[in-house]
Each structure stands twice: as C-alpha cells, then as structure tokens.
Write an enzyme that holds these catalytic residues in place. Sequence first.
Site, PDB file in Angstrom:
ATOM      1  N   GLU A  87       0.831  -1.221   0.000  1.00  0.00           N
ATOM      2  CA  GLU A  87       0.000   0.000   0.000  1.00  0.00           C
ATOM      3  C   GLU A  87       0.860   1.263   0.000  1.00  0.00           C
ATOM      4  O   GLU A  87       1.708   1.437   0.886  1.00  0.00           O
ATOM      5  CB  GLU A  87      -0.926  -0.019   1.223  1.00  0.00           C
ATOM      6  CG  GLU A  87      -1.895   1.153   1.245  1.00  0.00           C
ATOM      7  CD  GLU A  87      -2.953   1.043   2.356  1.00  0.00           C
ATOM      8  OE1 GLU A  87      -3.238  -0.082   2.811  1.00  0.00           O
ATOM      9  OE2 GLU A  87      -3.477   2.096   2.760  1.00  0.00           O
ATOM     10  N   LYS A 273      -7.343  -0.795  11.615  1.00  0.00           N
ATOM     11  CA  LYS A 273      -6.717  -1.243  10.355  1.00  0.00           C
ATOM     12  C   LYS A 273      -5.532  -0.333  10.041  1.00  0.00           C
ATOM     13  O   LYS A 273      -4.471  -0.779   9.603  1.00  0.00           O
ATOM     14  CB  LYS A 273      -7.750  -1.219   9.230  1.00  0.00           C
ATOM     15  CG  LYS A 273      -7.295  -1.847   7.930  1.00  0.00           C
ATOM     16  CD  LYS A 273      -6.525  -0.910   7.014  1.00  0.00           C
ATOM     17  CE  LYS A 273      -6.129  -1.586   5.705  1.00  0.00           C
ATOM     18  NZ  LYS A 273      -5.338  -0.699   4.836  1.00  0.00           N
ATOM     19  N   ASP A 289       4.084 -14.497  11.993  1.00  0.00           N
ATOM     20  CA  ASP A 289       2.737 -14.909  11.612  1.00  0.00           C
ATOM     21  C   ASP A 289       1.793 -13.713  11.783  1.00  0.00           C
ATOM     22  O   ASP A 289       1.304 -13.433  12.879  1.00  0.00           O
ATOM     23  CB  ASP A 289       2.341 -16.078  12.535  1.00  0.00           C
ATOM     24  CG  ASP A 289       0.947 -16.605  12.266  1.00  0.00           C
ATOM     25  OD1 ASP A 289       0.172 -15.927  11.564  1.00  0.00           O
ATOM     26  OD2 ASP A 289       0.627 -17.690  12.790  1.00  0.00           O
ATOM     27  N   HIS A 387      -2.727  10.210  -0.901  1.00  0.00           N
ATOM     28  CA  HIS A 387      -2.910   8.846  -1.350  1.00  0.00           C
ATOM     29  C   HIS A 387      -3.005   8.804  -2.879  1.00  0.00           C
ATOM     30  O   HIS A 387      -2.382   7.975  -3.524  1.00  0.00           O
ATOM     31  CB  HIS A 387      -4.211   8.327  -0.749  1.00  0.00           C
ATOM     32  CG  HIS A 387      -4.193   6.871  -0.470  1.00  0.00           C
ATOM     33  ND1 HIS A 387      -3.484   6.342   0.570  1.00  0.00           N
ATOM     34  CD2 HIS A 387      -4.785   5.830  -1.099  1.00  0.00           C
ATOM     35  CE1 HIS A 387      -3.648   5.041   0.580  1.00  0.00           C
ATOM     36  NE2 HIS A 387      -4.428   4.704  -0.421  1.00  0.00           N
TER      37      HIS A 387
HETATM   38  C1  MEV Z   1      -6.075   3.099   5.031  1.00  0.00           C
HETATM   39  O1  MEV Z   1      -5.289   1.987   4.660  1.00  0.00           O
HETATM   40  C2  MEV Z   1      -5.992   3.313   6.535  1.00  0.00           C
HETATM   41  C3  MEV Z   1      -6.892   4.423   7.096  1.00  0.00           C
HETATM   42  O2  MEV Z   1      -8.243   4.182   6.674  1.00  0.00           O
HETATM   43  C4  MEV Z   1      -6.787   4.348   8.593  1.00  0.00           C
HETATM   44  C5  MEV Z   1      -7.782   5.218   9.330  1.00  0.00           C
HETATM   45  O3  MEV Z   1      -8.859   5.513   8.803  1.00  0.00           O
HETATM   46  O4  MEV Z   1      -7.469   5.559  10.492  1.00  0.00           O
HETATM   47  C6  MEV Z   1      -6.512   5.768   6.570  1.00  0.00           C
END
Ligand code: MEV
Length: 411
Positions: A87, A273, A289, A387
């Site tokens: 990413e 995430k 892992d 991004h």
């Molecule tokens: C994208 O890979 C991760 C984000 O969505 C994390 C977040 O929203 O805190 C930008």
Amino acid sequence: MSTKAAASSRITGFYRLDRDERLQVVRAAAGLGPGDPALDGLDGDVDVALLDGFVENVIGAFPLPLGIAVNFQVDGRDLLVPMAVEESSVVAAASNMARLARNTGGFQTEVVEDLVIGQIQVLDVADGEAAAVAVASRREEIIEKANALDPTLVSFGGGCRDVECRIFSPEQTGAGTVLVVHLLVDPRDAMGANVVNTMAEALAPDVARWAGGRPGLRILSNLADRRRFRATCRIRPADLAIGDLPGPEVAQRIVEAARFAWYDSYRAATHNKGIMNGIDPVVVVTGNDWRAVEAGVHAYAARDGQYRSVSSWTIDDDGMLVGQLEVPLQVGIVGGVTRLHPTARFALRLLRVETAQDLARVLAAVGLAQNLGALRALGTEGIQKGHMRLHARNLELASDLSDEPPLKDDP
Ligand code: MEV
C-alpha cells in the site's frame, strides 16, 4: 536491543536517493559490507527450493515491496524500520510521524506482560467448580510436567508459569459443562505456538482425568491478552500544523478522531486497520505470523464486549498531544521462518533486536506512528490528496501493462 551505537535514523530526503544509495545507508545501519550475503534476498531472487520447504505445492515466490521507514527513535535508540507492504503512503506516513515524534524523544515502550496462553478444553465435566478446584490443586505438578517437556526453554529462563481455570455452564456451551484450563507460558524469544501446543497436548489427558471430563481441543489462544506491549509518544502541537491549520487545532481534531474510534465500532475497525498498516509490514518482513497478530489485536479490541480502538490520543496539561497504543503481539525472533528466510534475517539484523520483546516494542511504536499519520490526515485535508498522488504512480505503472488482456471482470 543491541547496545551498539546506531547511526542516526533521521534522514532527510531518503526518498530522493536512488536504490543503490538507499542500500548504502541501510547497509551501514545494519553494519554490513558491500556484497554481504545478508543482503542476498533483497533482489527478490530468493531460492525457491528454500521456500519449497516452508509450505506445500510451491511454484514460486510472491515479492512485496520492501521499504524503509526512517526517523524512528524507540526507547532512545535510532532505528531504520523495514516494512514489506503493497500500500502506497504507509512507509512515507510512518517516516513522517516518526520525524515529529523524535522532536520530543521518539517513542517510549513497555512490556505490560509477556505470557502466551495454551488452552486445554475439558468436556462433559460433572461439576465445574469441583473440576476447577481439582485442577488448581495440581498447579505445581502441571507446571513441572509442562516444563519437563521443554528443558531448553527453561534453561533460557522461560517455561510454564501458571495455570488458570475457566468454567462454561451448559447454558453457555449449549451442551454440558466445560472446563477450560489455561497454561500461561513465558516463551522467551519464540512466538510461542509450538511451545504451548506441545504442552497443552501432552497435559490434556491428565488434566481431563483430574477434572473428571473428556479432553477436547488443545491449542494456543490468539487472544494474547497476557502478552501486551505499550507504546507512547508526545507530540508538540506546533509540529502538527498543516496548511493554514494551526497545530493545536490539528491536535484537537486528532483527539476527536480517536474518541470516534472509541465509541463507534465501525470507525474503530478502520482506525485499527490503520494501526495494522504499520504493524503488519514489520511482522511480515521479520517472517512472523501476521494472521496471529491480526487476530490478537482485533480480539483484544473487543475485550469489553464492544469493538473499540486500541490507541488513545489526549492533550496533556502542557498542551502536548499524547498518544498511547496497547496491543497483544505474538511475535518471535527464533522459530518459524524468522531465521530461515534471508530477508527476515536481514530485517531482524537491521532492527538490531536481540529479543522478541525488542521486536514487539518496535511494532507497537510503528503502529502508533501510523495511527498518528492517518488521524492527522483524516482530521485535516483527508487521505485522498496524498494517497491519490501515490496512487497515480501505480496507475502509470499499470498502464505499462495495458497491452495485457484485461481480467474477466475488468470494466
Ligand atoms: C487506510 O489503509 C488506513 C486508514 O483508513 C486508517 C484510518 O482511517 O485511520 C486511513
């Protein structure tokens, strides 16, 4: 961590260097000469015969980009952090936030507790309380038997430390009473799965007999809430300014964003995430892992019955933005493929970690840095600007492949 003095990880314009120049910096940080065999895997030409020994039916290798996050200072030590991830923005954001954190001493970390859990399920128990008492009364014997199975671990200071019992009623199980016995094991520098699985399997017949039931599953728990690590950092609000937005306003928005992830599970999943965007790439590149780590963090996030964020951001009395992350991390630096995969060996060397705890401390710090990067962007200009700039580069790369037939579902 290694006590050898490390070169500063504060590197300006690392991204502007070409690959050879970057490699030179990284080699110096890892203390490797040109052509050192430790660098062999970095071209992606890993010996497929070696991989053939890792899993079944191997036909090749799947390379991920290996980037280096710069500027990290963890517990007073400068570190270059290897990250294997597909990413865009992840490595850049981690480096940028590590740069802000180092203005106030970088990341501080703590080992909250470091025990893995092996579960022994005992079914069809007549009396749960009596079974728990019977097993608990054998605590010393269980520990002794477990430790006899792994004298090497014991010689390194690890081993089974405690035994705990949990009772599930017929209403909960939908069948009979179940006793679940936890072996709490200090795995030292191993991830711990093999150690506790061996112990749980060997002990299960005895435990079931003492409990007056039938042995069921014997396996590690990935809800590793007894193996937790904490990272904190303090950020000067002035360092957070973005465009016309003053730093203290940005800090306030980060606090609001963190609260959002505390009270709303839908937001918490995305928030966490983003934290894993930092943790996973280091887990992957060190041959660990990542599914175990993912399972552990998310299960821990739901520990009070609601899925919540695993980090918090507040403003302290001096007006500093204070971040804290606490997560279970089941990682090792021995066992599995950590010492077999050439790139994992290289990564561990670059990180200068000497224990599994050292590695977990770095993971917690990178997770917190990544979280800060995401919240700062989300609370201000949004993530799409940065991004999409990087994404555009991917599209350019993809257009080079446009001669290839589209995948079936491509529009
Ligand atoms: C994208 O890979 C991760 C984000 O969505 C994390 C977040 O929203 O805190 C930008």
